[in-house]
Structure formats: structure tokens, C-alpha cells
Design a protein around this motif. Structure first.
Motif, mmCIF file in Angstrom:
data_model
loop_
_atom_site.group_PDB
_atom_site.id
_atom_site.type_symbol
_atom_site.label_atom_id
_atom_site.label_comp_id
_atom_site.label_asym_id
_atom_site.label_seq_id
_atom_site.Cartn_x
_atom_site.Cartn_y
_atom_site.Cartn_z
ATOM 1 N N ASP A 334 0.652 -1.021 0.123
ATOM 2 C CA ASP A 334 -0.178 0.388 -0.066
ATOM 3 C C ASP A 334 0.733 1.294 -0.276
ATOM 4 O O ASP A 334 1.715 1.113 0.729
ATOM 5 N N CYS A 335 1.183 2.156 -0.680
ATOM 6 C CA CYS A 335 1.874 3.509 -0.818
ATOM 7 C C CYS A 335 2.865 3.572 -0.928
ATOM 8 O O CYS A 335 3.306 4.539 -1.324
ATOM 9 N N LEU A 336 3.095 2.327 -1.977
ATOM 10 C CA LEU A 336 4.627 2.324 -2.763
ATOM 11 C C LEU A 336 4.841 2.846 -3.759
ATOM 12 O O LEU A 336 5.549 3.799 -4.134
ATOM 13 N N HIS A 337 3.855 2.850 -4.522
ATOM 14 C CA HIS A 337 3.665 3.214 -6.260
ATOM 15 C C HIS A 337 3.845 5.336 -5.163
ATOM 16 O O HIS A 337 5.324 5.904 -5.695
ATOM 17 N N PHE A 338 3.335 5.580 -4.352
ATOM 18 C CA PHE A 338 3.721 7.401 -3.676
ATOM 19 C C PHE A 338 5.146 7.240 -3.625
ATOM 20 O O PHE A 338 6.297 7.771 -3.806
ATOM 21 N N GLU A 339 5.342 6.722 -2.739
ATOM 22 C CA GLU A 339 6.733 6.670 -2.143
ATOM 23 C C GLU A 339 8.093 6.437 -2.980
ATOM 24 O O GLU A 339 9.463 7.437 -2.911
ATOM 25 N N ALA A 340 7.632 5.589 -3.839
ATOM 26 C CA ALA A 340 8.183 5.773 -5.138
ATOM 27 C C ALA A 340 8.535 6.557 -6.041
ATOM 28 O O ALA A 340 10.017 6.513 -6.295
ATOM 29 N N CYS A 341 7.674 6.882 -6.123
ATOM 30 C CA CYS A 341 7.680 7.587 -7.276
ATOM 31 C C CYS A 341 7.878 9.631 -7.270
ATOM 32 O O CYS A 341 7.542 9.850 -8.258
ATOM 33 N N TYR A 342 7.301 9.291 -6.214
ATOM 34 C CA TYR A 342 7.608 10.957 -5.702
ATOM 35 C C TYR A 342 8.346 11.165 -4.544
ATOM 36 O O TYR A 342 8.701 12.318 -5.026
ATOM 37 N N TYR A 343 7.463 10.254 -3.127
ATOM 38 C CA TYR A 343 8.761 10.824 -1.826
ATOM 39 C C TYR A 343 10.089 10.778 -2.276
ATOM 40 O O TYR A 343 11.156 11.488 -1.557
ATOM 41 N N GLN A 344 10.546 9.566 -2.556
ATOM 42 C CA GLN A 344 11.697 9.402 -2.400
ATOM 43 C C GLN A 344 12.151 10.430 -3.311
ATOM 44 O O GLN A 344 13.956 11.142 -3.392
ATOM 45 N N PRO A 345 12.092 10.678 -4.450
ATOM 46 C CA PRO A 345 12.187 11.530 -5.354
ATOM 47 C C PRO A 345 12.465 12.998 -5.522
ATOM 48 O O PRO A 345 13.536 14.018 -5.312
ATOM 49 N N LEU A 346 11.294 12.498 -5.054
ATOM 50 C CA LEU A 346 12.066 14.614 -4.004
ATOM 51 C C LEU A 346 12.518 15.021 -3.210
ATOM 52 O O LEU A 346 13.082 15.826 -2.663
ATOM 53 N N GLN A 347 12.542 13.934 -2.147
ATOM 54 C CA GLN A 347 13.556 13.879 -0.834
ATOM 55 C C GLN A 347 15.067 13.940 -1.028
ATOM 56 O O GLN A 347 15.511 15.546 -0.759
ATOM 57 N N TRP A 348 15.393 13.296 -2.877
ATOM 58 C CA TRP A 348 16.581 13.666 -3.182
ATOM 59 C C TRP A 348 16.915 15.241 -3.941
ATOM 60 O O TRP A 348 17.859 15.602 -3.694
ATOM 61 N N CYS A 349 15.534 15.230 -4.649
ATOM 62 C CA CYS A 349 15.927 16.271 -5.054
ATOM 63 C C CYS A 349 16.163 17.651 -4.288
ATOM 64 O O CYS A 349 17.041 18.491 -4.395
ATOM 65 N N ILE A 350 15.721 17.881 -2.859
ATOM 66 C CA ILE A 350 15.591 18.479 -1.870
ATOM 67 C C ILE A 350 17.370 18.513 -1.438
ATOM 68 O O ILE A 350 18.066 19.461 -1.352
ATOM 69 N N GLU A 351 17.685 17.847 -1.038
ATOM 70 C CA GLU A 351 18.858 17.018 -0.577
ATOM 71 C C GLU A 351 20.014 17.284 -1.450
ATOM 72 O O GLU A 351 21.430 17.615 -0.959
ATOM 73 N N HIS A 352 19.512 17.504 -3.115
ATOM 74 C CA HIS A 352 21.470 17.387 -3.457
ATOM 75 C C HIS A 352 20.175 18.742 -4.704
ATOM 76 O O HIS A 352 21.174 19.132 -5.091
ATOM 77 N N GLY A 353 19.876 19.770 -4.137
ATOM 78 C CA GLY A 353 19.652 21.408 -4.331
ATOM 79 C C GLY A 353 19.044 20.831 -6.509
ATOM 80 O O GLY A 353 19.264 22.067 -6.972
ATOM 81 N N VAL A 354 18.311 19.812 -6.485
ATOM 82 C CA VAL A 354 17.806 19.784 -8.132
ATOM 83 C C VAL A 354 16.370 21.555 -8.224
ATOM 84 O O VAL A 354 16.115 21.485 -7.341
ATOM 85 N N GLU A 355 16.642 21.604 -9.049
ATOM 86 C CA GLU A 355 15.495 22.975 -8.816
ATOM 87 C C GLU A 355 14.046 22.453 -9.193
ATOM 88 O O GLU A 355 13.454 23.597 -9.314
ATOM 89 N N ARG A 356 13.788 21.602 -10.043
ATOM 90 C CA ARG A 356 12.452 21.269 -10.685
ATOM 91 C C ARG A 356 12.604 19.624 -10.394
ATOM 92 O O ARG A 356 13.618 18.783 -11.505
ATOM 93 N N PHE A 357 11.461 19.148 -10.173
ATOM 94 C CA PHE A 357 10.937 17.866 -10.552
ATOM 95 C C PHE A 357 9.534 17.862 -11.458
ATOM 96 O O PHE A 357 8.562 17.927 -11.259
ATOM 97 N N GLU A 358 9.652 16.838 -12.868
ATOM 98 C CA GLU A 358 8.467 17.016 -13.792
ATOM 99 C C GLU A 358 7.915 15.660 -13.980
ATOM 100 O O GLU A 358 8.364 15.032 -14.168
#
Length: 419
Positions: A334-358
Motif C-alpha cells: 500500500d502506497c509504495l507507488h507514491f513513495e517510490a515515484c514521488y516522495y523518495q525522488p522529492l527528498q533526493w531533489c531537496i537534498e541535492h539542490g535540484v530545481e525542478r521535478f517534472e
């Protein structure tokens, strides 16, 4: 530019890679999906080929030995893998005893990512390329020409060449928070500054995922925490790998997950294993892989594409944009799709200073994760005058509907405002 020579190529491999990528580097809205290696891998792996309904006819404009403009063009006998839907147009043609296929498409196959499509050294060359496309389509007697998810410069050139414009909506996340006390109806402007969780900060980016959550309304923040907790309570953890750190075994696992999820939905995967093998060999720095594990066993994976940092394709540079691309799972959680496709990438983007996630095509549910609506544009030309008139009227009505839809979405901001 009377000495300009137009050439047609049946594969990306017929075009010098350095010349193509040199043009791409000049474009303001470049993405890794327009790199020569990416398009060549689609050809060479036969993921996009005549057998799959994508017959390549790359167009280039030359002055002497200098490549002035270029674009990927495919002749299509169906409308799959495009994400700008024209099935109704095809049906209308058929009902009137006309043939809609073959048609011509300027696009990156299977990739609904906005960006440069008409690679050009200058505006004059871009305009000439757009005009050459229409002339070639008339000569080839295809029913229509469609440039999908174009950059602003492409759309302007297409409009000047007489193409009709069509708008769709995507959802993108930006690493900057809107100010409290303001209504958010679209992506924050580039000049906006962070208002929560970063006192004294200069860049305006979130410091961590908790600071990002603090910017959301209570119900959105609560829902995300609940969804992440469900994944953790199921015993699932994540590891990520980038570039050459992604091993052959990791790529094999990813493809097994990706292909299985496609087939569970009744469809074969668009991309084959050979395509990803070529990606690992030719442009590894463009990929970020998340692997979900439970009890030490991998159960899911999501693959994210990364733009090059400023100044080139050096993998050590900070990527500016991340693109949600592919995912798959071997087990249901349950909710694995959201974690794998949104929350993990967004957390990585924040930690690495990425400007945008499409986040890709469609999906209002993405707004609950702070991916905000963005309008994208495609351009269309139809050879049949009566159908061109009918489609133009349809696009006017559809365009008004899209504007109303954007207004409606703007009233549903996930960000909190001042109490």
C-alpha cells in the motif's frame, strides 16, 4: 539562407553526434531526451522503429558543413506513445472515408517531457526548419504534422509556419516555497523566496523534506505522512544509485519491475532491455535509480532521469531538473507507488539542490504532493482544408476549457496560507 541544404535521415546514427549535441547545447529548454545518444538508442534497440510504428525520418538543415537546424521526425501508423491524444481526429477521418495514418510526428517517442524539438542555431534557421517540415509533409502526402511538447521557441516558429496550437496540463514540482498569505495558482516565479523552514536562507530552497512538508496545508501534510508511514510499517526501505553506480544487476531488476507492471496493465513495455543497456553505456550520468527492499529482498524500483548541470554533461555537476519516468513492483504494498515515484525522488531533489521535478503527463493527484499545474503546448498541421477548419474550431473550444481547468486547479493549492 538560399544555400541551405535539407537532408532526410532514416536513423539518428546517420547524423554526427557532436554536431547534433552541439545544436542541443544552444537551446534554452534542452533535456537529456533530445541527446543524440538517447534518440540513437531508441533506433538501435528498435524500441522506436518501423516494426513498432515509429519510422524515423530525421530532418537536418545544412550550410556547407555546418549543421544549422535539426529535429527528430517519425512517420506513425498509430497514435500510441505520444500523450497528446488525437484518436478522435483519426476516427473522424475514418468516418468520412479518409485515411489519417500515416501522419508525421516531431517528438521524442514515449516521452511527454516539454522541451526543445526544433534544434536551431538561430531563429531564422528554426523558422526555416518549421517551414521545411510542412513542405516535406505536403510532398510526402501524409495527413498531418504534429510537434509535441515543444519549447516556446518551437511553438513560435510553428505558429509562424501556420500550425495550430493545442494546450495540455502537466504537474511539476519546484524547489521553492510560495510566500505565506498568497494564493498559489501556478508554479512560483523564479524570483520568489522561501517563506517557511529556512530562516536566513539565501537560495530559497527547502533544507529538508520536513521543511517541505511544513509548507503544505494540514490535510496534505497529514496524508503524506500517513502514506510514508504505511510503507515504513510494511518493512520497506530504499536505496538509491546514480550513474555508473547502477550495476547491471540493478538495471536487470529495474527492467523486471518495469516490464511486469506494464504487462499487469495489459500492455507490453514501450522500451526493451537493450534500450536501457545502451543508456547505461552511453549516458549513465542521466539516470537515478531507487530500489525498494523488504527483508533484504528487492521488490520495486523507480527510474528518474536527470538533466545535466550548468556548463555541460559532467556527472559531478548538480542536475537542474529531475524527470519522473518509469517504475514497477514485484510485490504489492500500500502506497509504495507514491513513495517510490514521488516522495523518495522529492527528498533526493531537496537534498541535492535540484530545481525542478517534472512528474510526467496528466494526474491531478500529483497536486496533493505539491506538483503544481503547468500548461504545455503542441502544434498541429492538417493537410485536408475542411478538417483543418474543424480542428481549429475544436481547439478554440478545448483551449477555453483548459484555461478554465487551470483556474479551477489554481483554487486548490496544497500550500498553506497565513492563519
Amino acid at each position: 539562407m538560399t544555400d541551405t541544404v535539407i537532408r532526410i535521415h532514416s536513423a539518428a546514427s546517420e547524423i554526427d553526434a557532436a554536431a547534433w549535441d552541439g545544436l542541443l547545447a544552444l537551446q534554452p529548454a534542452r533535456s537529456p531526451f533530445m541527446r543524440h545518444a538517447y534518440l540513437d538508442a531508441l533506433d538501435a534497440s528498435r524500441s522506436a522503429s518501423p516494426a513498432s510504428g515509429w519510422t524515423p525520418q530525421f530532418i537536418t538543415l545544412w550550410q556547407g558543413n555546418q549543421l544549422n537546424a535539426a529535429c527528430p521526425l517519425y512517420i506513425k501508423d498509430h497514435s500510441y506513445g505520444e500523450y497528446v491524444f488525437d484518436w478522435a481526429w483519426a476516427n473522424a477521418y475514418e468516418q468520412h472515408g479518409l485515411t489519417y495514418y500515416p501522419k508525421a510526428v516531431v517528438a521524442v517517442p514515449f516521452t511527454p517531457v516539454p522541451g526543445a524539438r526544433l534544434l536551431a542555431r538561430d531563429e531564422a534557421s528554426r523558422t526555416l526548419l518549421a517551414q521545411a517540415l510542412v513542405a516535406w509533409c505536403k510532398e510526402s502526402e501524409v495527413s498531418s504534422l504534429h510537434l509535441l511538447f515543444g519549447a516556446d521557441e518551437d511553438i513560435a516558429a510553428c505558429s509562424e509556419a501556420g500550425l495550430m496550437l493545442r494546450h495540455t496540463v502537466q504537474f511539476h514540482w519546484t524547489n521553492i516555497a510560495p510566500a505565506l498569505g498568497t494564493d498559489v495558482s501556478s508554479l512560483p516565479s523564479e524570483g520568489a523566496r522561501f517563506a517557511l523552514g529556512r530562516p536566513g536562507g539565501e537560495t530559497g530552497r527547502w533544507t529538508d523534506f520536513d521543511a517541505f512538508l511544513a509548507s503544505l496545508s494540514h490535510d496534505k501534510r497529514k496524508k503524506i505522512r500517513q502514506e510514508r508511514r504505511k510503507v515504513r510499517d510494511a518493512g520497506v526501505s530504499f536505496r538509491w544509485f546514480r550513474g555508473t553506480d547502477i550495476s547491471d544487476a540493478d538495471w536487470d531488476l529495474f527492467y523486471r519491475c518495469y516490464a511486469r507492471t506494464y504487462r499487469e496493465h495489459g500492455n507490453p513495455p514501450y522500451l526493451n532491455r537493450d534500450f536501457f543497456h545502451r543508456m547505461a553505456a552511453s549516458m549513465p550520468e542521466a539516470w537515478l535509480l531507487f530500489i525498494a527492499e523488504r527483508g533484504g529482498k528487492p521488490i520495486a524500483a523507480s527510474l528518474i532521469a536527470l538533466s545535466a548541470g550548468r556548463g555541460g554533461d559532467d556527472a559531478s555537476e548538480r542536475p537542474l531538473v529531475a524527470y519522473g519516468r518509469y517504475w514497477g513492483a514485484l510485490e504489492r504494498v500500500d502506497c509504495l507507488h507514491f513513495e517510490a515515484c514521488y516522495y523518495q525522488p522529492l527528498q533526493w531533489c531537496i537534498e541535492h539542490g535540484v530545481e525542478r521535478f517534472e512528474g510526467g503527463a496528466q494526474g491531478e493527484h500529483k497536486m496533493a504532493r505539491a506538483l503544481m499545474p503547468v500548461m504545455t503546448t503542441s502544434a498541429h498541421w492538417l493537410a485536408h482544408p475542411a478538417f483543418a477548419d474543424a480542428v481549429e474550431r475544436f481547439l478554440e473550444r478545448e483551449g477555453a476549457g483548459i484555461e478554465n481547468y487551470m483556474d479551477h486547479l489554481g483554487e486548490r493549492s496544497p500550500f498553506r496560507t497565513a492563519e
